[in-house]
Design a protein around this motif. Structure first.
Motif, mmCIF file in Angstrom:
data_model
loop_
_atom_site.group_PDB
_atom_site.id
_atom_site.type_symbol
_atom_site.label_atom_id
_atom_site.label_comp_id
_atom_site.label_asym_id
_atom_site.label_seq_id
_atom_site.Cartn_x
_atom_site.Cartn_y
_atom_site.Cartn_z
ATOM 1 N N GLN A 1 0.724 -1.043 -0.194
ATOM 2 C CA GLN A 1 0.069 -0.120 0.038
ATOM 3 C C GLN A 1 0.855 1.320 -0.057
ATOM 4 O O GLN A 1 0.320 2.469 -0.240
ATOM 5 C CB GLN A 1 -0.731 0.050 1.245
ATOM 6 C CG GLN A 1 -2.099 -1.199 1.111
ATOM 7 C CD GLN A 1 -2.959 -1.082 2.290
ATOM 8 O OE1 GLN A 1 -3.338 -0.167 2.983
ATOM 9 N NE2 GLN A 1 -3.471 -2.220 2.476
ATOM 10 N N ASN B 1 1.925 2.358 -3.922
ATOM 11 C CA ASN B 1 0.983 3.291 -4.836
ATOM 12 C C ASN B 1 0.630 4.619 -3.759
ATOM 13 O O ASN B 1 -0.478 5.010 -4.390
ATOM 14 C CB ASN B 1 -0.135 2.550 -5.480
ATOM 15 C CG ASN B 1 -1.217 2.170 -4.355
ATOM 16 O OD1 ASN B 1 -1.154 2.320 -3.368
ATOM 17 N ND2 ASN B 1 -2.428 1.935 -5.016
ATOM 18 N N LEU C 1 -0.984 5.000 -1.018
ATOM 19 C CA LEU C 1 -2.361 4.672 -0.358
ATOM 20 C C LEU C 1 -2.068 4.993 1.119
ATOM 21 O O LEU C 1 -2.892 5.442 1.995
ATOM 22 C CB LEU C 1 -3.012 3.375 -0.515
ATOM 23 C CG LEU C 1 -4.140 3.163 -1.441
ATOM 24 C CD1 LEU C 1 -4.605 1.802 -1.670
ATOM 25 C CD2 LEU C 1 -5.325 4.253 -1.391
ATOM 26 N N VAL C 2 -0.706 4.302 1.506
ATOM 27 C CA VAL C 2 -0.506 4.721 2.822
ATOM 28 C C VAL C 2 1.097 5.424 3.097
ATOM 29 O O VAL C 2 1.780 5.344 1.992
ATOM 30 C CB VAL C 2 -0.402 3.476 3.614
ATOM 31 C CG1 VAL C 2 0.158 3.417 5.011
ATOM 32 C CG2 VAL C 2 -1.598 2.551 3.572
ATOM 33 N N LYS D 1 -2.541 11.001 -6.827
ATOM 34 C CA LYS D 1 -3.597 10.447 -7.520
ATOM 35 C C LYS D 1 -3.287 9.772 -8.729
ATOM 36 O O LYS D 1 -3.990 8.583 -9.260
ATOM 37 C CB LYS D 1 -4.511 11.360 -7.681
ATOM 38 C CG LYS D 1 -6.204 10.811 -7.538
ATOM 39 C CD LYS D 1 -7.404 11.712 -7.856
ATOM 40 C CE LYS D 1 -8.487 11.111 -8.715
ATOM 41 N NZ LYS D 1 -9.283 11.971 -9.139
ATOM 42 N N ARG E 1 -1.669 6.448 -8.304
ATOM 43 C CA ARG E 1 -2.298 5.138 -8.009
ATOM 44 C C ARG E 1 -2.994 4.541 -9.151
ATOM 45 O O ARG E 1 -3.408 3.336 -9.136
ATOM 46 C CB ARG E 1 -3.850 5.511 -7.111
ATOM 47 C CG ARG E 1 -3.275 5.900 -5.652
ATOM 48 C CD ARG E 1 -4.527 6.555 -4.912
ATOM 49 N NE ARG E 1 -4.042 7.073 -3.822
ATOM 50 C CZ ARG E 1 -4.879 8.297 -3.202
ATOM 51 N NH1 ARG E 1 -5.958 8.576 -3.618
ATOM 52 N NH2 ARG E 1 -4.472 8.847 -2.160
ATOM 53 N N THR E 2 -2.953 5.294 -10.245
ATOM 54 C CA THR E 2 -3.293 4.508 -11.413
ATOM 55 C C THR E 2 -2.266 4.067 -12.305
ATOM 56 O O THR E 2 -2.373 3.230 -13.024
ATOM 57 C CB THR E 2 -4.111 5.657 -12.426
ATOM 58 O OG1 THR E 2 -3.336 6.683 -12.577
ATOM 59 C CG2 THR E 2 -5.276 6.064 -11.464
ATOM 60 N N LEU F 1 -3.271 -1.541 -8.016
ATOM 61 C CA LEU F 1 -3.293 -2.488 -6.847
ATOM 62 C C LEU F 1 -4.622 -3.023 -6.985
ATOM 63 O O LEU F 1 -5.686 -2.477 -6.714
ATOM 64 C CB LEU F 1 -2.966 -1.466 -5.626
ATOM 65 C CG LEU F 1 -3.013 -2.182 -4.353
ATOM 66 C CD1 LEU F 1 -2.209 -3.449 -4.217
ATOM 67 C CD2 LEU F 1 -2.755 -1.252 -3.131
ATOM 68 N N PHE G 1 -6.580 -5.495 -4.472
ATOM 69 C CA PHE G 1 -6.594 -6.126 -3.170
ATOM 70 C C PHE G 1 -7.201 -7.441 -3.153
ATOM 71 O O PHE G 1 -7.394 -8.025 -3.992
ATOM 72 C CB PHE G 1 -7.597 -4.956 -2.533
ATOM 73 C CG PHE G 1 -7.086 -3.721 -1.948
ATOM 74 C CD1 PHE G 1 -6.614 -3.656 -0.628
ATOM 75 C CD2 PHE G 1 -6.979 -2.767 -2.702
ATOM 76 C CE1 PHE G 1 -5.880 -2.616 -0.059
ATOM 77 C CE2 PHE G 1 -6.517 -1.651 -2.141
ATOM 78 C CZ PHE G 1 -5.903 -1.351 -1.023
ATOM 79 N N GLN G 2 -7.141 -7.985 -1.680
ATOM 80 C CA GLN G 2 -7.411 -9.220 -1.704
ATOM 81 C C GLN G 2 -9.087 -9.369 -1.805
ATOM 82 O O GLN G 2 -9.603 -8.437 -1.422
ATOM 83 C CB GLN G 2 -7.178 -9.550 -0.041
ATOM 84 C CG GLN G 2 -6.735 -11.186 0.149
ATOM 85 C CD GLN G 2 -6.275 -11.566 1.457
ATOM 86 O OE1 GLN G 2 -6.219 -10.486 2.634
ATOM 87 N NE2 GLN G 2 -6.312 -12.759 1.737
ATOM 88 N N GLN H 1 -15.236 -5.330 -4.371
ATOM 89 C CA GLN H 1 -15.334 -4.029 -4.757
ATOM 90 C C GLN H 1 -16.207 -3.695 -5.891
ATOM 91 O O GLN H 1 -16.296 -2.536 -6.356
ATOM 92 C CB GLN H 1 -13.868 -3.490 -5.000
ATOM 93 C CG GLN H 1 -13.382 -3.786 -6.346
ATOM 94 C CD GLN H 1 -11.872 -3.593 -6.093
ATOM 95 O OE1 GLN H 1 -11.364 -3.310 -5.273
ATOM 96 N NE2 GLN H 1 -11.325 -3.962 -7.179
ATOM 97 N N GLY I 1 -12.218 2.857 -13.601
ATOM 98 C CA GLY I 1 -10.815 3.479 -13.472
ATOM 99 C C GLY I 1 -10.572 4.263 -14.372
ATOM 100 O O GLY I 1 -10.113 5.327 -14.212
ATOM 101 N N ASN J 1 -12.045 7.798 -14.031
ATOM 102 C CA ASN J 1 -11.622 8.528 -12.840
ATOM 103 C C ASN J 1 -10.236 9.074 -13.440
ATOM 104 O O ASN J 1 -9.722 10.131 -13.025
ATOM 105 C CB ASN J 1 -11.359 7.549 -11.637
ATOM 106 C CG ASN J 1 -12.694 7.109 -11.045
ATOM 107 O OD1 ASN J 1 -13.456 8.151 -10.970
ATOM 108 N ND2 ASN J 1 -12.644 6.144 -10.313
ATOM 109 N N MET K 1 -6.712 0.798 -16.311
ATOM 110 C CA MET K 1 -6.106 2.020 -16.292
ATOM 111 C C MET K 1 -4.462 2.038 -16.715
ATOM 112 O O MET K 1 -3.924 3.147 -16.613
ATOM 113 C CB MET K 1 -5.912 2.282 -14.783
ATOM 114 C CG MET K 1 -7.338 2.369 -14.047
ATOM 115 S SD MET K 1 -7.244 3.054 -12.284
ATOM 116 C CE MET K 1 -6.229 1.649 -11.661
#
Lengths: 281, 271, 284
Positions: free
Chosen positions: A51, A54, A56-57, A79, A82-83, A87, A89-90, A95, A108, A111, A160
């Protein structure tokens, strides 16, 4: 082009009784076009690590450079990052939210600011590359099987056009056939499109056959970082931290003890077969 | 941030307060709140403080842990204090533009802040020392008379305890979905109100789907373990008053009597 | 009669549109016949959608047959009156550890089953303690389930079932969401229950390595039982398994490849130890 982590630390709930050092002085370089496996048991910091990649954290201390640019700099487009670093996720199928599969994959690219047409093209391309047949594109994602849903979710990130694709336990909960499908898909994406793929897993067998580099995480630190066969030579240390080397590694060592002249560095089934046959010639 | 809310969480420890009958704690909390809003005078305030501090000490819940729960209501407290500070009539101590600060205003603001803090601490000491199951068992027992008028008391209390069990899980899930959508370029922060509401769709739909899936699974798991409503059910921890509960009631009512005595005989020094 | 017996068992999922007209029918169980003896450890394999979970839910009377009959400990599950007894006799552990724990404290969750069947309070305490001890979770009795790992939660779920003192436990992919450590602990717990307490275990799984110690393996495909036998018998039929979209343990696969390449290895090798022995013998 690469991602560089320089002395990255991350602390959960700093200053409280629940303070946990999730990442401890991580130094890594992730070069373009690699296929990397990140391994560690639950709580080893592997999910926190990805995380960071990209943005996010945000690291408590330390720096991360994406293609030479400091991602924590004022003017850096976080931002956008992130694209560019996709990423997954599990259980990514959880989602999905749109009424059709196609619309969901468009989320995506839209955005990213692409026009409807361009986003649509991206979605088509992504859905095709994950091997979903065209007749279901306008169905609800909730009608699909578990394995198919997961591929739609991966397509949602692929659309993306990320330069790096990170997947957290992409095979969790799938049956063996579904597992193989996903792993083969990743290999294809890596080979044909040259994207960097980072696969997070707790299964050594999954990883050994596919990746060219393994990063072993333990208690927030990088414990080992090398090509698979070198990593698995440390199988005793891996065991000590609750991880196991692939079955093949153990087999090779046990055969060696029984006097067979096999190469103990074999990690995949094919390598094992070759070296055992050689020993019998 | 959502994780910081301690209200409604259980803090396992081995204390007398933990072992008290949930009915005692429910009624105790209610009476404590009543006392907070009816006391007058410094002596009564001191009494309430001693009572609260003693209970917290005895409960073995770290004070730090409880204070964390207060953070969530700081804003609410500031607003109430603010209104009390500026809108209480009286002789102005300081005044500027249309505002004036009066001595009773300061008094009210401080009192209100104290009351709210005590209210939250008092309530959280109940939830922190009582498992949701005990709490609902207590409520179920307390509300049992309502069954006669057709209120499904058992079903309601079961629903409550399940809700409490799943709140932390759903909070975690929200966090995860939010991050996953952010990884797909979603933006939950910027834009006007309409855009913000629209941007919640990718969060809310998966969250609802997840909640329903969990509900479905859970219903099945409950059925598989022979759940068939409240009829013929026995309990692991049936509610029976013990000596300590009677003693607790005694202390509780003495405290309440004390507060009321102070109210009549030692009211706030009129200033 | 064995603990579980199915004869011509059929289950159809019927999907209806908004007006209630039948939109589609899918057959999840197709005239299935099956026998399980008390005390056996059975593993059920099959890819997603092969009908394994539907079968599991019948054994616990969560679903009732569309046609045919299923007996659990001699009781017909289609009979309304038997439902509670069947559920008491045949407990069930599900895949998602979070979605089957009802209470917010471990011991209260384990008590949930016994409470439902009206066990007296004192005995519930005994059962809770025993069950938690059996699965090795006694010291976590006052914990919140949210503080436990996936494998620990699954063991609590097993304890919850155990507290109802069932003759048989069905585990429906209990390890699918766990890490290797959790997986190993859960399987070991199931094996111990079977070997030491004589509880019949029906383990549904995707992991071939978990099947090796079972007494018998059932392979399902399209709602039918297509293969059955000891693990050794089953895993010596590599091609057939592949046809049903299933794998075999890695060591079996390697032995198979070596055999094809001309090494005269015995059939039915499942574990590393066996392969090492065989190769060492060959060498000597």
């Amino acid at each position: 082009m690469s991602i560089i982590l320089d002395k990255v630390n991350y602390i959960y709930s700093p200053g409280t009784a629940y303070q946990v050092q999730a990442l401890n002085d991580i130094n890594l370089e992730i070069r373009d076009g690699q296929f990397i496996g990140v391994i560690g048991h639950t709580g080893s910091g592997k999910s926190t690590l990805i995380q960071h990649l990209n943005g996010l954290v945000k690291a408590t201390s330390g720096n991360i450079y994406f293609n030479g640019e400091d991602i924590y700099a004022e003017d850096f487009d976080l931002k956008g990052l992130r694209t560019r670093v996709g990423l997954v996720f599990q259980y990514p199928e959880h989602q999905l939210f749109e009424t059709t599969i196609f619309d969901d994959v468009c989320f995506g690219p839209k955005n990213q600011g692409l026009s409807k047409e361009k986003a649509g093209l991206r979605a088509f391309e992504a859905l095709r590359s994950v091997g979903l047949s065209e007749e279901v594109y306008y169905h609800s994602p909730f009608e699909l099987s578990g394995g198919q849903k997961r591929r739609v979710a991966i397509a949602g990130v692929l659309a993306m056009k990320p330069e790096v694709l990170i997947l957290d336990e992409p095979t969790a909960g799938l049956d063996p056939a579904g597992r193989d499908e996903i792993l083969r898909l990743l290999r294809e994406l890596h080979r044909e499109r040259g994207i960097t793929v980072i696969l997070v897993s707790h299964s050594m067998e999954d990883v050994a056959d596919y990746v060219e580099r393994i990063i072993v995480m333990n208690q927030g630190s990088v414990m080992l970082d090398d090509i698979p066969r070198e990593v698995f030579l440390h199988y005793r240390e891996l065991e000590a931290v609750g991880l196991a080397a692939p079955q093949v590694t153990y087999l090779m060592h046990e055969l060696r003890e029984r006097g067979l002249a096999v190469d103990t560095r074999a990690t995949t089934l094919a390598e094992a077969k070759d070296t055992i046959l050689k020993a019998f010639v | 941030m959502l994780r910081d809310i301690t209200l409604g969480q259980y803090y396992p420890a081995n204390s007398v307060i933990h072992r008290l009958d949930p009915r005692v704690k429910l009624l105790g909390t209610l009476l404590f709140i009543v006392s907070l809003f009816s006391f007058k005078g410094v002596t009564a305030l001191a009494l309430a403080t001693i009572f609260l501090v003693t209970v917290i000490k005895v409960s073995k819940v770290p004070f730090k842990f409880m204070v964390k729960g207060l953070r969530a209501i700081v804003i609410l407290m500031l607003i109430t204090a603010f209104f009390n500070l500026f809108l209480t009539p009286g002789e102005a101590l300081v005044s500027f533009w249309k505002f004036k600060i009066t001595a009773p205003g300061i008094k009210n603001a401080v009192l209100m802040a104290i009351r709210l803090t005590y209210l939250i601490l008092g309530t959280s000491i109940m939830t922190l020392t009582t498992t949701p199951n005990q709490l609902t068992a207590g409520l179920e027992m307390a509300l049992r008379p309502l069954r006669k008028v057709g209120v499904p008391v058992h079903a309601v209390s079961m629903m409550m305890s399940i809700a409490l069990r799943f709140i932390p899980i759903l909070i975690e899930e929200t966090d995860k979905i939010m991050k996953a959508q952010m990884a797909r370029g979603a933006d939950f922060e910027s834009g006007n109100l309409i855009r913000k509401v629209k941007s919640m769709v990718p969060l809310l739909v998966p969250l609802f789907v997840a909640a329903f899936r969990r509900a479905d699974d859970l219903a099945m798991a409950m059925e598989a373990r022979c759940y068939h409503g409240g009829d013929g059910r026995t309990q692991l921890k049936p509610l029976r008053y013990q000596g300590r509960d009677r003693l607790a009631y005694l202390i509780l009512f003495s405290y309440l009597a004390g507060v009321f005595l102070c109210r009549h005989f030692l009211p706030w020094p009129q200033g | 009669m064995g603990i579980i017996k199915a004869r011509q068992l059929v289950h159809e999922y019927i999907r209806r549109d908004e007006e209630g007209n039948v939109e589609s029918i899918s057959t999840a169980l197709d005239h299935l016949n099956l026998d399980v003896e008390q005390g056996q450890f059975i593993a059920v394999l099959g890819h997603n959608g092969s009908g394994k979970s539907t079968l599991a839910k019948h054994i616990n009377a969560l679903l009732t047959p569309t046609e045919g009959t299923l007996w659990v400990d001699g009781l017909d599950v289609s009979d309304e009156e038997n439902v509670m007894t069947v559920r008491e006799n045949a407990g069930m552990v599900f895949q998602n550890p979070d979605n089957q724990i009802i209470a917010s404290v471990v011991e209260e969750d384990v008590a949930f089953g016994p409470e439902n069947i009206g066990v007296p309070t004192d005995e519930i305490w005994d059962r809770v303690e025993q069950s938690l001890r059996t699965v090795g979770m006694l010291k976590y009795r006052t914990y919140s389930p949210n503080k436990l790992s996936g494998g620990q939660k699954q063991r609590v779920a097993i304890a919850g079932v155990l507290a109802m003192q069932p003759k048989c436990i069905v585990l429906d992919e209990p390890t699918a969401m766990l890490d290797p450590t959790g997986r190993r602990d859960v399987i070991r717990t199931a094996l111990e229950l079977n070997r030491e307490k004589g509880v019949t275990i029906i383990l549904i799984t995707h992991y071939m390595e978990e099947v090796v110690e079972a007494d018998r393996v059932f392979v399902m495909d399209e709602g039918k039982l297509v293969m059955q036998g000891t693990p050794r018998e089953i895993f010596s039929r590599v091609e057939e398994l592949k046809h049903y979209r299933l794998g075999v343990p890695q060591m079996t696969l390697l032995a198979d490849e070596l055999r094809r390449a001309g090494l005269p290895l015995a059939g039915g090798i499942m574990t590393r130890e066996e392969l090492v022995e065989e190769l060492a013998k060959l060498r000597a």
